[in-house]
Design a protein around this motif. Structure first.
Motif, PDB file in Angstrom:
ATOM      1  N   THR A  61      -1.284  -9.835-100.289  1.00 19.68           N
ATOM      2  CA  THR A  61       0.004  -9.669 -99.618  1.00 19.68           C
ATOM      3  C   THR A  61       0.517 -11.046 -99.230  1.00 19.68           C
ATOM      4  N   LEU A  62       1.821 -11.271 -99.438  1.00 21.27           N
ATOM      5  CA  LEU A  62       2.407 -12.566 -99.119  1.00 21.27           C
ATOM      6  C   LEU A  62       3.363 -12.417 -97.935  1.00 21.27           C
ATOM      7  N   VAL A  63       3.266 -13.336 -96.971  1.00 21.36           N
ATOM      8  CA  VAL A  63       4.183 -13.336 -95.825  1.00 21.36           C
ATOM      9  C   VAL A  63       4.905 -14.681 -95.805  1.00 21.36           C
ATOM     10  N   ALA A  64       6.236 -14.648 -95.934  1.00 22.56           N
ATOM     11  CA  ALA A  64       7.040 -15.872 -95.888  1.00 22.56           C
ATOM     12  C   ALA A  64       7.898 -15.839 -94.629  1.00 22.56           C
ATOM     13  N   ARG A  65       8.089 -16.989 -94.011  1.00 23.82           N
ATOM     14  CA  ARG A  65       8.792 -17.007 -92.736  1.00 23.82           C
ATOM     15  C   ARG A  65       9.754 -18.186 -92.632  1.00 23.82           C
ATOM     16  N   ILE A  66      10.957 -17.903 -92.152  1.00 24.18           N
ATOM     17  CA  ILE A  66      11.839 -18.974 -91.676  1.00 24.18           C
ATOM     18  C   ILE A  66      11.796 -18.871 -90.160  1.00 24.18           C
ATOM     19  N   GLU A  67      11.283 -19.896 -89.548  1.00 23.92           N
ATOM     20  CA  GLU A  67      11.092 -19.849 -88.098  1.00 23.92           C
ATOM     21  C   GLU A  67      12.440 -19.894 -87.370  1.00 23.92           C
ATOM     22  N   GLY A  68      12.584 -19.059 -86.345  1.00 23.92           N
ATOM     23  CA  GLY A  68      13.816 -19.029 -85.569  1.00 23.92           C
ATOM     24  C   GLY A  68      13.953 -20.247 -84.665  1.00 23.92           C
ATOM     25  N   ARG A  69      15.221 -20.553 -84.293  1.00 21.85           N
ATOM     26  CA  ARG A  69      15.478 -21.704 -83.408  1.00 21.85           C
ATOM     27  C   ARG A  69      15.151 -21.367 -81.962  1.00 21.85           C
ATOM     28  N   PRO A  71      12.867 -19.170 -79.424  1.00 22.07           N
ATOM     29  CA  PRO A  71      11.719 -18.279 -79.249  1.00 22.07           C
ATOM     30  C   PRO A  71      12.144 -17.031 -78.472  1.00 22.07           C
ATOM     31  N   GLY A  72      11.687 -15.878 -78.926  1.00 22.81           N
ATOM     32  CA  GLY A  72      12.014 -14.635 -78.233  1.00 22.81           C
ATOM     33  C   GLY A  72      13.289 -13.969 -78.731  1.00 22.81           C
ATOM     34  N   ALA A  73      14.078 -14.655 -79.581  1.00 23.25           N
ATOM     35  CA  ALA A  73      15.281 -14.021 -80.136  1.00 23.25           C
ATOM     36  C   ALA A  73      14.844 -12.933 -81.122  1.00 23.25           C
ATOM     37  N   PRO A  74      15.667 -11.874 -81.293  1.00 29.61           N
ATOM     38  CA  PRO A  74      15.273 -10.770 -82.176  1.00 29.61           C
ATOM     39  C   PRO A  74      14.931 -11.243 -83.586  1.00 29.61           C
ATOM     40  N   SER A  75      13.837 -10.707 -84.108  1.00 32.06           N
ATOM     41  CA  SER A  75      13.346 -11.110 -85.426  1.00 32.06           C
ATOM     42  C   SER A  75      13.523  -9.966 -86.418  1.00 32.06           C
ATOM     43  N   LEU A  76      13.592 -10.341 -87.698  1.00 32.17           N
ATOM     44  CA  LEU A  76      13.848  -9.364 -88.758  1.00 32.17           C
ATOM     45  C   LEU A  76      12.876  -9.603 -89.909  1.00 32.17           C
ATOM     46  N   ALA A  77      12.293  -8.527 -90.434  1.00 34.63           N
ATOM     47  CA  ALA A  77      11.463  -8.638 -91.633  1.00 34.63           C
ATOM     48  C   ALA A  77      12.070  -7.815 -92.751  1.00 34.63           C
ATOM     49  N   LEU A  78      12.070  -8.393 -93.952  1.00 35.51           N
ATOM     50  CA  LEU A  78      12.393  -7.660 -95.171  1.00 35.51           C
ATOM     51  C   LEU A  78      11.057  -7.395 -95.852  1.00 35.51           C
ATOM     52  N   LEU A  79      10.705  -6.124 -95.994  1.00 32.03           N
ATOM     53  CA  LEU A  79       9.382  -5.739 -96.474  1.00 32.03           C
ATOM     54  C   LEU A  79       9.494  -5.021 -97.808  1.00 32.03           C
ATOM     55  N   GLY A  80       8.882  -5.589 -98.834  1.00 35.94           N
ATOM     56  CA  GLY A  80       8.910  -4.940-100.147  1.00 35.94           C
ATOM     57  C   GLY A  80       7.505  -4.784-100.690  1.00 35.94           C
ATOM     58  N   HIS A  81       7.182  -3.603-101.232  1.00 32.40           N
ATOM     59  CA  HIS A  81       5.845  -3.487-101.820  1.00 32.40           C
ATOM     60  C   HIS A  81       5.855  -4.017-103.249  1.00 32.40           C
ATOM     61  N   THR A  82       4.671  -4.460-103.683  1.00 33.76           N
ATOM     62  CA  THR A  82       4.548  -5.128-104.974  1.00 33.76           C
ATOM     63  C   THR A  82       3.771  -4.286-105.976  1.00 33.76           C
ATOM     64  N   ASP A  83       3.233  -3.136-105.522  1.00 35.74           N
ATOM     65  CA  ASP A  83       2.480  -2.270-106.435  1.00 35.74           C
ATOM     66  C   ASP A  83       3.385  -1.171-106.980  1.00 35.74           C
ATOM     67  N   VAL A 130      16.803 -22.493 -99.046  1.00 38.58           N
ATOM     68  CA  VAL A 130      17.360 -23.655 -99.759  1.00 38.58           C
ATOM     69  C   VAL A 130      18.652 -24.131 -99.080  1.00 38.58           C
ATOM     70  N   ASP A 131      19.435 -23.159 -98.584  1.00 41.29           N
ATOM     71  CA  ASP A 131      20.683 -23.482 -97.863  1.00 41.29           C
ATOM     72  C   ASP A 131      20.434 -24.117 -96.501  1.00 41.29           C
ATOM     73  N   GLY A 132      19.182 -24.145 -96.062  1.00 38.24           N
ATOM     74  CA  GLY A 132      18.877 -24.687 -94.745  1.00 38.24           C
ATOM     75  C   GLY A 132      19.206 -23.727 -93.617  1.00 38.24           C
ATOM     76  N   PHE A 133      19.250 -22.421 -93.915  1.00 38.87           N
ATOM     77  CA  PHE A 133      19.558 -21.409 -92.890  1.00 38.87           C
ATOM     78  C   PHE A 133      18.496 -21.441 -91.795  1.00 38.87           C
ATOM     79  N   ARG A 134      18.943 -21.667 -90.551  1.00 39.40           N
ATOM     80  CA  ARG A 134      18.020 -21.648 -89.413  1.00 39.40           C
ATOM     81  C   ARG A 134      18.473 -20.543 -88.474  1.00 39.40           C
ATOM     82  N   PRO A 135      17.866 -19.357 -88.571  1.00 38.32           N
ATOM     83  CA  PRO A 135      18.297 -18.230 -87.739  1.00 38.32           C
ATOM     84  C   PRO A 135      17.897 -18.440 -86.286  1.00 38.32           C
ATOM     85  N   GLU A 136      18.478 -17.609 -85.424  1.00 32.22           N
ATOM     86  CA  GLU A 136      18.061 -17.641 -84.012  1.00 32.22           C
ATOM     87  C   GLU A 136      16.642 -17.122 -83.862  1.00 32.22           C
TER      88      GLU A 136
END
Ligand SMILES: [Zn+2]
Length: 445
Positions: A61-69, A71-83, A130-136
């Protein structure tokens, strides 16, 4: 930009189909490492934080993360299965593991369940990085193994063993967003919950004897036949719960459909008689706890009265049902035979739901309108199981969503899940990739 998203998603999907990560339910199947490697190749070198988990060899299983600016701001995961589930090539019009692009459609096992969404999520997150998106708050993409069995080497393992890494406020996984036309505009179903799964083995007891003298014997098989009949015919009350009501009202089907489908006294009979069999089964399962006897083992020899029968039953429960309620239903259905039947639980997992009064719901509806300007989202309780349940259990608001073009009908999509000739059109891949990009910007700022 949009063109890139579509093209890259198409290529990644083709590659993931060809990787044939077939999960037959055995621990040594799946080989999701191949798809985890494909995802890593797409995401590497973009500044994303990548983690790999391998609870069993090859079940990666792979977990990729863009760290928020913040701490404690609402977080979002996009979860896709690979099997994917197995496919029998003889029944297909094209190679189920060829990933061919034919007439604007990508063919193969996983094209709608759910490598399409997994690939579009990875490509969107790559572009954001790649766009340098830094979410909250944190944005996660998780390419998870073992959804098609019970999730024990995938989402369940993650939420048991790496919960701090994957605990998020909001999560999107499969599936939904199949556009449905109504007089009031397009409706997009969002899966907000799933039914519970209770699997049990009923052991029916009798007394052995010589089969040449059957009169007044205590034949476990004859008793089991009556048990099967009682379970199959047991009358369950309908529950017109809120998400069913909102789903049916949203579809605007006209009073001759809407009224019986929302009337607990009429819906059972209505489903019995509705000519559209697929809709009838679905409407019944969405509004009833159901029991299906599925496997029976009995007897040892043709001339021996059997003293023991094992019967497996697949029970699917509505929200609000726990083991106690299921046991009460079983004993009610068995009636005076209850004393002759022992219940052994193989699997017990109650229904899970997420509310619709959330910022994620509002954000989804806003970004879905970029594709379908008059669209509204309607909640839907799925009768199947997805990885969302593990995350709901740790407090995450989890929905099933994606976006599809109008090229195929909902019925066509529905028949392709675990079915033959599974395929997806390229336009749908672009719609989903753009949706994730927009959603991350909208929900995380
Ligand atoms: Zn799936």
């Amino acid at each position: 930009m949009a063109g890139d998203l579509t093209g890259e998603t198409t290529e990644l999907l083709q590659q993931m189909i060809r990787n044939a990560c077939v999960n037959d339910g055995s621990p040594e199947s799946g080989h999701e490492q191949r798809n985890a490697d494909a995802l890593r190749a797409v995401l590497e070198g973009t500044g994303l934080d990548l983690e790999l988990h391998e609870p069993l060899p090859g079940r990666t299983t792979l977990v990729a993360r863009i760290e928020g600016r913040r701490p404690g701001a609402p977080s979002l995961a996009l979860l896709g299965h690979t099997d994917v589930v197995p496919a029998n090539a003889e029944d297909w019009s094209h190679d189920p593991f060829g990933g061919e692009l034919i007439d604007g459609e990508v063919w193969g096992r996983g094209a709608v369940d759910m490598l399409n969404l997994t690939a579009s999520m990875a490509v969107a997150v790559r572009h954001l990085a790649v766009d340098g998106f830094r979410p909250e708050g944190d944005l996660l993409f998780i390419g998870v193994a073992d959804e098609e069995a019970l999730g024990s080497h995938g989402a369940q393992w993650l939420t048991d063993h790496a919960v701090d890494e994957v605990r998020v406020d909001y999560l999107i996984t499969e599936a939904g967003g199949f556009p449905t036309h109504t007089a009031k505009g397009i409706r997009l179903p969002v899966i907000t919950g799933e039914k519970g799964v209770f699997w049990c083995i009923l052991t029916v007891r009798g007394t052995p004897g010589h089969a040449s003298q059957p009169l007044r014997t205590d034949n476990a098989l004859v008793k089991a036949a009556e048990v099967v009949r009682r379970l199959a015919e047991h009358d369950m009350p309908a529950d017109i719960h809120d998400s069913w009501r909102r789903f049916i009202e949203g579809l605007d089907l006209g009073p001759e459909m809407t009224e019986p489908l929302l009337d607990p006294e009429r819906i059972g009979r209505f489903c019995e008689e509705l000519p559209a069999l697929g809709l009838a089964r679905q409407a019944h399962a969405c509004t009833h706890t159901t029991m299906a006897p599925t496997v029976m083992h009995a007897g040892t020899k043709v001339n021996v009265i059997p003293d023991r029968v094992q019967l497996q039953v697949d029970i699917r429960t509505l929200p609000g049902w726990g083991r106690r309620e299921v046991e009460a239903m079983l004993s009610d259905a068995l009636g005076d035979l209850a004393g002759d039947v022992e219940v052994h639980w193989q699997f017990a997992d109650p229904a899970s739901t997420s509310p619709t009064t959330t910022p994620l719901w509002d954000a989804l509806e806003r970004v879905a309108r970029h594709a379908y300007p008059d669209a509204r989202c309607v909640p839907f309780l799925t009768v199947g199981a997805t990885d969302a349940r593990f995350f709901r259990r740790i407090g995450t608001v989890a929905y099933g969503f994606g976006l599809f073009s109008e090229r195929l009908t909902f019925d066509q999509y529905a028949s392709m899940f675990h079915g033959i000739d599974e395929r997806v059109d390229v336009a749908s891949l672009g719609l989903s990739a753009r949706l994730w990009d927009d959603l991350a910007r909208e929900a995380l700022g």
